[in-house]
Design a protein around this motif. Structure first.
Motif, PDB file in Angstrom:
ATOM      1  N   GLY A  19      -1.974  -2.438   1.538  1.00 57.26           N
ATOM      2  CA  GLY A  19      -1.394  -1.567   2.544  1.00 57.26           C
ATOM      3  C   GLY A  19      -0.139  -0.841   2.142  1.00 57.26           C
ATOM      4  O   GLY A  19       0.598  -0.346   3.003  1.00 57.26           O
ATOM      5  N   VAL A  20       0.125  -0.747   0.845  1.00 55.30           N
ATOM      6  CA  VAL A  20       1.341  -0.078   0.369  1.00 55.30           C
ATOM      7  C   VAL A  20       1.153   1.440   0.329  1.00 55.30           C
ATOM      8  O   VAL A  20       2.091   2.196   0.640  1.00 55.30           O
ATOM      9  CB  VAL A  20       1.737  -0.603  -1.029  1.00 55.30           C
ATOM     10  CG1 VAL A  20       2.952   0.128  -1.563  1.00 55.30           C
ATOM     11  CG2 VAL A  20       1.987  -2.111  -0.968  1.00 55.30           C
ATOM     12  N   ILE A  21      -0.032   1.895  -0.046  1.00 56.40           N
ATOM     13  CA  ILE A  21      -0.314   3.334  -0.116  1.00 56.40           C
ATOM     14  C   ILE A  21      -1.660   3.613   0.555  1.00 56.40           C
ATOM     15  O   ILE A  21      -2.457   2.701   0.792  1.00 56.40           O
ATOM     16  CB  ILE A  21      -0.335   3.858  -1.570  1.00 56.40           C
ATOM     17  CG1 ILE A  21      -1.466   3.199  -2.376  1.00 56.40           C
ATOM     18  CG2 ILE A  21       1.005   3.659  -2.241  1.00 56.40           C
ATOM     19  CD1 ILE A  21      -1.632   3.780  -3.779  1.00 56.40           C
TER      20      ILE A  21
ATOM     21  N   PRO B 170      -5.468   5.402   0.501  1.00 51.84           N
ATOM     22  CA  PRO B 170      -6.453   5.715  -0.549  1.00 51.84           C
ATOM     23  C   PRO B 170      -6.400   7.153  -1.032  1.00 51.84           C
ATOM     24  O   PRO B 170      -6.769   7.434  -2.183  1.00 51.84           O
ATOM     25  CB  PRO B 170      -7.798   5.412   0.129  1.00 51.84           C
ATOM     26  CG  PRO B 170      -7.485   4.443   1.201  1.00 51.84           C
ATOM     27  CD  PRO B 170      -6.104   4.761   1.673  1.00 51.84           C
ATOM     28  N   ARG B 171      -5.949   8.091  -0.183  1.00 54.27           N
ATOM     29  CA  ARG B 171      -5.908   9.484  -0.616  1.00 54.27           C
ATOM     30  C   ARG B 171      -5.005   9.665  -1.838  1.00 54.27           C
ATOM     31  O   ARG B 171      -5.226  10.576  -2.656  1.00 54.27           O
ATOM     32  CB  ARG B 171      -5.473  10.402   0.516  1.00 54.27           C
ATOM     33  CG  ARG B 171      -4.026  10.291   0.934  1.00 54.27           C
ATOM     34  CD  ARG B 171      -3.622  11.440   1.859  1.00 54.27           C
ATOM     35  NE  ARG B 171      -4.344  11.372   3.095  1.00 54.27           N
ATOM     36  CZ  ARG B 171      -3.918  10.739   4.198  1.00 54.27           C
ATOM     37  NH1 ARG B 171      -2.756  10.103   4.174  1.00 54.27           N
ATOM     38  NH2 ARG B 171      -4.625  10.747   5.293  1.00 54.27           N
ATOM     39  N   GLU B 172      -3.975   8.810  -1.977  1.00 54.49           N
ATOM     40  CA  GLU B 172      -3.097   8.914  -3.145  1.00 54.49           C
ATOM     41  C   GLU B 172      -3.853   8.567  -4.426  1.00 54.49           C
ATOM     42  O   GLU B 172      -3.624   9.173  -5.479  1.00 54.49           O
ATOM     43  CB  GLU B 172      -1.881   8.007  -2.969  1.00 54.49           C
ATOM     44  CG  GLU B 172      -0.965   8.402  -1.828  1.00 54.49           C
ATOM     45  CD  GLU B 172       0.306   7.577  -1.799  1.00 54.49           C
ATOM     46  OE1 GLU B 172       0.847   7.269  -2.887  1.00 54.49           O
ATOM     47  OE2 GLU B 172       0.767   7.242  -0.696  1.00 54.49           O
ATOM     48  N   VAL B 173      -4.732   7.587  -4.341  1.00 55.68           N
ATOM     49  CA  VAL B 173      -5.527   7.221  -5.509  1.00 55.68           C
ATOM     50  C   VAL B 173      -6.548   8.315  -5.813  1.00 55.68           C
ATOM     51  O   VAL B 173      -6.775   8.666  -6.978  1.00 55.68           O
ATOM     52  CB  VAL B 173      -6.230   5.867  -5.308  1.00 55.68           C
ATOM     53  CG1 VAL B 173      -6.871   5.409  -6.615  1.00 55.68           C
ATOM     54  CG2 VAL B 173      -5.250   4.814  -4.801  1.00 55.68           C
ATOM     55  N   ILE B 174      -7.172   8.860  -4.776  1.00 54.14           N
ATOM     56  CA  ILE B 174      -8.139   9.944  -4.974  1.00 54.14           C
ATOM     57  C   ILE B 174      -7.459  11.135  -5.651  1.00 54.14           C
ATOM     58  O   ILE B 174      -8.019  11.757  -6.571  1.00 54.14           O
ATOM     59  CB  ILE B 174      -8.774  10.362  -3.638  1.00 54.14           C
ATOM     60  CG1 ILE B 174      -9.612   9.215  -3.050  1.00 54.14           C
ATOM     61  CG2 ILE B 174      -9.624  11.615  -3.812  1.00 54.14           C
ATOM     62  CD1 ILE B 174     -10.805   8.820  -3.874  1.00 54.14           C
ATOM     63  N   ALA B 175      -6.250  11.470  -5.222  1.00 54.05           N
ATOM     64  CA  ALA B 175      -5.523  12.585  -5.844  1.00 54.05           C
ATOM     65  C   ALA B 175      -5.261  12.303  -7.318  1.00 54.05           C
ATOM     66  O   ALA B 175      -5.392  13.193  -8.173  1.00 54.05           O
ATOM     67  CB  ALA B 175      -4.214  12.830  -5.096  1.00 54.05           C
TER      68      ALA B 175
ATOM     69  N   PHE C  11      -5.937   0.196 -11.527  1.00 52.22           N
ATOM     70  CA  PHE C  11      -6.025  -1.096 -10.857  1.00 52.22           C
ATOM     71  C   PHE C  11      -4.784  -1.330 -10.004  1.00 52.22           C
ATOM     72  O   PHE C  11      -4.880  -1.809  -8.868  1.00 52.22           O
ATOM     73  CB  PHE C  11      -6.195  -2.221 -11.862  1.00 52.22           C
ATOM     74  CG  PHE C  11      -6.318  -3.567 -11.208  1.00 52.22           C
ATOM     75  CD1 PHE C  11      -7.528  -4.001 -10.718  1.00 52.22           C
ATOM     76  CD2 PHE C  11      -5.204  -4.373 -11.044  1.00 52.22           C
ATOM     77  CE1 PHE C  11      -7.636  -5.217 -10.075  1.00 52.22           C
ATOM     78  CE2 PHE C  11      -5.304  -5.601 -10.412  1.00 52.22           C
ATOM     79  CZ  PHE C  11      -6.525  -6.028  -9.930  1.00 52.22           C
ATOM     80  N   GLU C  12      -3.624  -0.993 -10.538  1.00 48.43           N
ATOM     81  CA  GLU C  12      -2.378  -1.162  -9.784  1.00 48.43           C
ATOM     82  C   GLU C  12      -2.426  -0.358  -8.485  1.00 48.43           C
ATOM     83  O   GLU C  12      -2.073  -0.870  -7.408  1.00 48.43           O
ATOM     84  CB  GLU C  12      -1.187  -0.715 -10.632  1.00 48.43           C
ATOM     85  CG  GLU C  12       0.146  -0.823  -9.921  1.00 48.43           C
ATOM     86  CD  GLU C  12       1.303  -0.312 -10.760  1.00 48.43           C
ATOM     87  OE1 GLU C  12       2.443  -0.700 -10.462  1.00 48.43           O
ATOM     88  OE2 GLU C  12       1.059   0.466 -11.705  1.00 48.43           O
ATOM     89  N   LEU C  13      -2.881   0.878  -8.559  1.00 51.98           N
ATOM     90  CA  LEU C  13      -2.975   1.712  -7.363  1.00 51.98           C
ATOM     91  C   LEU C  13      -3.973   1.126  -6.370  1.00 51.98           C
ATOM     92  O   LEU C  13      -3.748   1.153  -5.151  1.00 51.98           O
ATOM     93  CB  LEU C  13      -3.382   3.137  -7.751  1.00 51.98           C
ATOM     94  CG  LEU C  13      -2.338   3.947  -8.521  1.00 51.98           C
ATOM     95  CD1 LEU C  13      -2.945   5.249  -9.034  1.00 51.98           C
ATOM     96  CD2 LEU C  13      -1.119   4.234  -7.655  1.00 51.98           C
ATOM     97  N   THR C  14      -5.077   0.586  -6.883  1.00 50.83           N
ATOM     98  CA  THR C  14      -6.083  -0.014  -6.010  1.00 50.83           C
ATOM     99  C   THR C  14      -5.524  -1.216  -5.273  1.00 50.83           C
ATOM    100  O   THR C  14      -5.747  -1.394  -4.065  1.00 50.83           O
ATOM    101  CB  THR C  14      -7.321  -0.420  -6.834  1.00 50.83           C
ATOM    102  OG1 THR C  14      -7.865   0.746  -7.470  1.00 50.83           O
ATOM    103  CG2 THR C  14      -8.381  -1.050  -5.951  1.00 50.83           C
ATOM    104  N   VAL C  15      -4.781  -2.064  -5.981  1.00 51.72           N
ATOM    105  CA  VAL C  15      -4.154  -3.220  -5.336  1.00 51.72           C
ATOM    106  C   VAL C  15      -3.161  -2.760  -4.276  1.00 51.72           C
ATOM    107  O   VAL C  15      -3.074  -3.345  -3.182  1.00 51.72           O
ATOM    108  CB  VAL C  15      -3.465  -4.116  -6.390  1.00 51.72           C
ATOM    109  CG1 VAL C  15      -2.602  -5.180  -5.720  1.00 51.72           C
ATOM    110  CG2 VAL C  15      -4.512  -4.761  -7.283  1.00 51.72           C
TER     111      VAL C  15
END
Length: 305
Positions: free
Chosen positions: A264-266, A268-273, A255-259
């Protein structure tokens, strides 16, 4: 134009089926909203031990994200919401169910419901958009409509958790960047500590039976006029099913990564990884369709998926 009431805000958020889905789920996909709805419905079912004879109420039902999945498992399901647009879309999504009733809220009251007419009630991702006075008024009216011996499951943002605090600071920073010439958004995200949230619940008349707060949310299951034997029985049951109810550390991290993506902090590819590293863990299976749909919805920002 500034929205001056909860009704104005949520009707504007639900100006189309796609925007209504986005408002309650963050996606614009019926497949994704059904996917997340099944997860939340299982969580509610475990929290309240919902069975085929139960009369169930959802406060803030939105488009029926949870209700569509839960209604087939109970005697009757009632959804209430401040937005007639949300209720209209919920009615369309749940048209095939014959045990469903909707009511439009006019104020911070469940006045359309009779005393002791509900066995189990829940509210997910709703109290976190209310001023505290309204939160408490709804809790007090839940006490009236839920029968003695009944249960409620409610949650809100957890200010005392590091991710909850981080989420709150996004609100602070957004306000700091605004011109501050208008009142803060009427349905902005608001936060409680676990002790504060349980204080409201106790003063409304309920007995907290379990509080899960090791995540960005405070989740409380509480009982109405339970005797000591019933309290102990429910607490044992909830202890056995805590893994089905409480948000896990992995859920909180995802959830933190999604927020961070949304603000606009990261990328989406970082979350996918990160999801790739998680394999087929249930939390990863839950979040992946949402992140992929979010990425695909904004190629002008993140490029093609």
């Amino acid at each position: 134009m500034e929205n001056k009431t909860y009704k104005d805000f949520w009707n504007s958020q639900a100006s189309s089926p796609e925007s209504a889905i986005s408002a309650v789920d963050g996606s614009q996909s019926e497949d994704v909203v059904q996917h997340t709805g099944r997860w939340s419905a299982e969580q509610v079912r475990a929290a309240l031990d919902i069975g085929p004879d139960d009369r169930v109420l959802e406060l803030g039902c939105g488009i029926g994200r949870i209700g569509r999945e839960l209604a087939p498992r109970c005697r009757s399901w009632t959804g209430v919401d401040i937005s007639e647009n949300m209720i209209a879309y919920a009615g369309q999504r749940m048209a095939e169910l014959d045990n469903v009733t909707f009511h439009k809220l006019q104020r911070s009251s469940l006045e359309m419901l009779a005393d002791d007419s509900i066995d189990k009630a829940y509210s997910i991702a709703v109290f976190c958009h209310m001023d505290k006075e309204d939160l408490y008024l709804y809790l007090k009216d839940l006490w009236r409509v839920v029968r003695p011996g009944g249960l409620i499951y409610v949650e809100t943002w957890n200010l005392a958790h590091p991710i909850g605090w981080k989420r709150w600071e996004y609100e602070v920073n957004n306000w700091n960047r605004s011109d501050q010439k208008q009142r803060k958004d009427v349905a902005r995200n608001q936060f409680c500590t676990p002790d504060e949230f349980q204080l409201y619940i106790r003063h409304a008349g309920f007995t907290p039976l379990a509080c899960y707060a090791d995540s960005p949310w405070v989740q409380v299951i509480a009982g109405h006029s339970l005797d000591e034997q019933a309290i102990e029985s429910q607490r044992r049951r909830l202890e056995e099913h805590a893994g089905e109810i409480a948000y896990s550390p992995l859920f909180g991290r995802l959830f933190e990564l999604t927020v961070d993506v949304i603000f606009g902090v990261i990328h989406p590819r970082e979350v996918i990884a990160f999801l790739d590293e998680c394999g087929d863990r249930p939390e990863a299976v839950l979040f992946r369709p949402f992140i992929e749909t979010l990425w695909q919805s904004k190629p002008e920002i993140w490029g093609e998926r």
